[in-house]
Motif scaffolding. Structure first.
Motif, short mmCIF file in Angstrom:
data_model
loop_
_atom_site.label_atom_id
_atom_site.label_comp_id
_atom_site.label_asym_id
_atom_site.label_seq_id
_atom_site.Cartn_x
_atom_site.Cartn_y
_atom_site.Cartn_z
N THR A 134 51.28 66.07 28.17
CA THR A 134 51.92 67.31 27.70
C THR A 134 51.57 68.44 28.66
OG1 THR A 134 51.74 66.59 25.41
CG2 THR A 134 52.18 68.92 25.78
N LYS A 138 57.80 72.81 31.87
CA LYS A 138 58.72 71.74 31.53
C LYS A 138 59.58 71.38 32.73
CE LYS A 138 57.06 71.97 27.40
NZ LYS A 138 56.04 70.97 26.98
N VAL A 168 58.65 64.53 21.07
CA VAL A 168 59.12 65.66 21.87
C VAL A 168 57.95 66.30 22.60
CG1 VAL A 168 61.08 66.11 20.37
CG2 VAL A 168 58.88 67.22 19.90
N ASN A 169 58.31 67.02 23.68
CA ASN A 169 57.33 67.74 24.50
C ASN A 169 56.33 66.81 25.20
OD1 ASN A 169 58.37 70.34 23.89
ND2 ASN A 169 57.28 70.28 21.92
N THR A 173 58.33 67.38 29.58
CA THR A 173 59.62 68.00 29.33
C THR A 173 59.78 68.25 27.83
OG1 THR A 173 61.98 67.80 29.78
CG2 THR A 173 60.84 65.82 29.06
N HIS A 174 60.92 68.86 27.47
CA HIS A 174 61.19 69.09 26.06
C HIS A 174 61.66 67.81 25.37
CE1 HIS A 174 60.44 73.33 25.90
NE2 HIS A 174 61.36 73.63 26.81
N SER A 175 62.70 67.18 25.97
CA SER A 175 63.31 65.99 25.36
C SER A 175 63.07 64.78 26.27
CB SER A 175 64.82 66.21 25.16
OG SER A 175 65.42 65.06 24.61
N TRP A 199 64.98 64.88 20.18
CA TRP A 199 64.93 66.32 19.93
C TRP A 199 65.22 66.59 18.45
CZ3 TRP A 199 62.64 70.03 22.22
CH2 TRP A 199 62.98 71.36 21.97
N TYR A 232 66.30 70.63 28.90
CA TYR A 232 65.29 70.01 29.73
C TYR A 232 65.09 68.57 29.28
CZ TYR A 232 64.06 74.47 31.83
OH TYR A 232 64.08 75.64 32.54
#
Length: 403
Positions: A134, A138, A168-169, A173-175, A199, A232
């Motif tokens: 994590t 991102k 997620v995260n 990245t976010h997705s 997501w 993202y």
């Protein structure tokens, strides 16, 4: 004039002999004729000139022939030096041809490998792509100009994309993008797989552009990545699959929950034993659509049915069959046919012209898929047998089992 002709003749004879002008056999012979009459000297000169002309014509013809062969077959001509003399040898040279064939085979292999992504890929070793990573910043793979094939690493160790939904995260990245499907087997070649992005509690909220995947020798995969549909989004590298990179060739990487992976030894194809031998304990007259060999002596694998007379292939492979008969009626022919999937493929034929008995045996080898049926039919004639004999027989065996 005679003296001039003698000088010219001596020069020509020396040139034809391939040596420098000087004393030779022709010159000595002509000098001995200096005190002979002029007519005799001229006759000797003309005779020697005619001989030299013939020799020159012969040498010219030989030279033309050698030149023509050399131009037509340049690959068959080699030059070697023997005792200071260059010798031209004509003919095929097996050793040279073998080397050329080997070079061509190596070149073909090289050409195949040039287009094989298993040998030409880019190493993608970015720690932030790991499923347990994590980060504040991102990343977005839409900004990457993907080109060609990639093999995923984590700190120098080979791994593969996750086949499960990643939180997620993660993966920087976010997705996180994961493979929505199983990785292919090596015999599947290059396959296309969908990619999903997680997501808002939806594992496939983003359906990104499909990618291509191929399994290579050594239990690793290569991927042809494409730009995701939006930001993202980024491709993940599953750290749980690090163990897969240590699997041997005779092992496969397996997991029940797609989290805990292990190397499992591949199951070998157990060779199934199929053998049968049966006979018909009586006479057969005329046309018999399907001979029911009721006296079964061997039936390993139980693939032959004595009630129907049919052999049914239990596995895919190469089989060998045999069938025989004894005919005993004068002037009549007897034909037995082996039938495979309703096709008449082999015949056991006999024709008797005088009072006697004739036996015939035929064999047949073929490839069969699982479920194929084989039996024997008598098309015409008379076959003799009794309860104690094994003259009308049918049998076979599985030689090679195939996947």
């Amino acid at each position: 004039m005679v003296v001039f002709a003698l000088a010219v003749l001596v020069t020509l004879s020396s040139y034809a002999a391939g040596c420098s002008p000087g004393t030779n056999s022709t010159e000595l012979q002509l000098r001995r004729m200096e005190h002979q009459p002029v007519t005799a000297q001229l006759a000797a000169v003309f005779q020697e000139m005619e001989s030299l002309r013939c020799e020159q014509t012969t040498l010219q013809q030989q030279q033309n022939a050698l030149t023509q062969i050399h131009q037509m077959s340049p690959r068959w001509t080699t030059e070697r030096e023997v005792a200071g003399t260059h010798v031209l040898t004509y003919g095929s040279h097996d050793h040279d041809d073998d080397e050329e064939e080997e070079e061509e085979e190596d070149e073909e292999k090289s050409l195949r490998r040039r287009g094989d992504p298993c040998f030409h890929y880019t190493v993608l070793d970015q720690a932030w792509r790991a499923t347990n990573t994590t980060s504040k910043f991102k990343m977005c793979d839409r900004n990457v100009k993907w080109k060609g094939w990639y093999r995923m690493y984590y700190k120098g160790q080979s791994l593969q994309m996750p086949e499960r939904c990643v939180p997620v995260n993660k993966c920087g990245t976010h997705s996180p993008l994961w493979l929505a499907g199983t990785h292919p087997r090596r015999r599947d070649g290059i396959v296309t797989r969908n990619v999903c992005g997680h997501w808002k509690k939806r594992c496939c909220a983003f359906r990104s552009t499909p990618i291509k995947v191929k399994k290579c020798r050594g239990n690793y995969y290569v991927y042809q990545f494409t730009q995701p549909s939006s930001c993202y989004l980024a491709y993940c590298a599953d750290v749980n699959t690090l163990v897969c990179g240590r699997c041997r060739r005779n092992q496969s990487c397996v997991s029940r929950d797609k989290i805990n992976w292990r190397c499992k030894r591949k199951k070998r194809l157990s060779s199934k034993k199929i053998h049968f031998f049966a006979s018909f304990p009586g006479n057969l007259m005329g046309k018999v659509n399907r001979i029911k060999y009721s006296k079964v002596l061997v039936n390993v694998g139980r693939a032959y049915n004595r009630r129907t007379g049919v052999f049914k292939a239990p596995v895919k492979g190469i089989y060998q069959f045999f069938f025989s008969t004894v005919a005993g009626r004068r002037g009549q022919k007897t034909d037995l046919w082996l039938v495979v999937n309703n096709y008449w493929v082999a015949v056991s034929h006999s024709h008797i012209s005088r009072p006697s008995t004739v036996s015939s045996l035929s064999t047949y080898m073929t490839f069969l898929r699982r479920g194929a049926i084989v039996y024997v039919t008598q098309n015409c004639g008379q076959s003799w047998a009794n309860a104690a004999s094994t003259t009308i027989t049918f049998g076979g065996s599985l030689l090679v089992q195939m996947r």
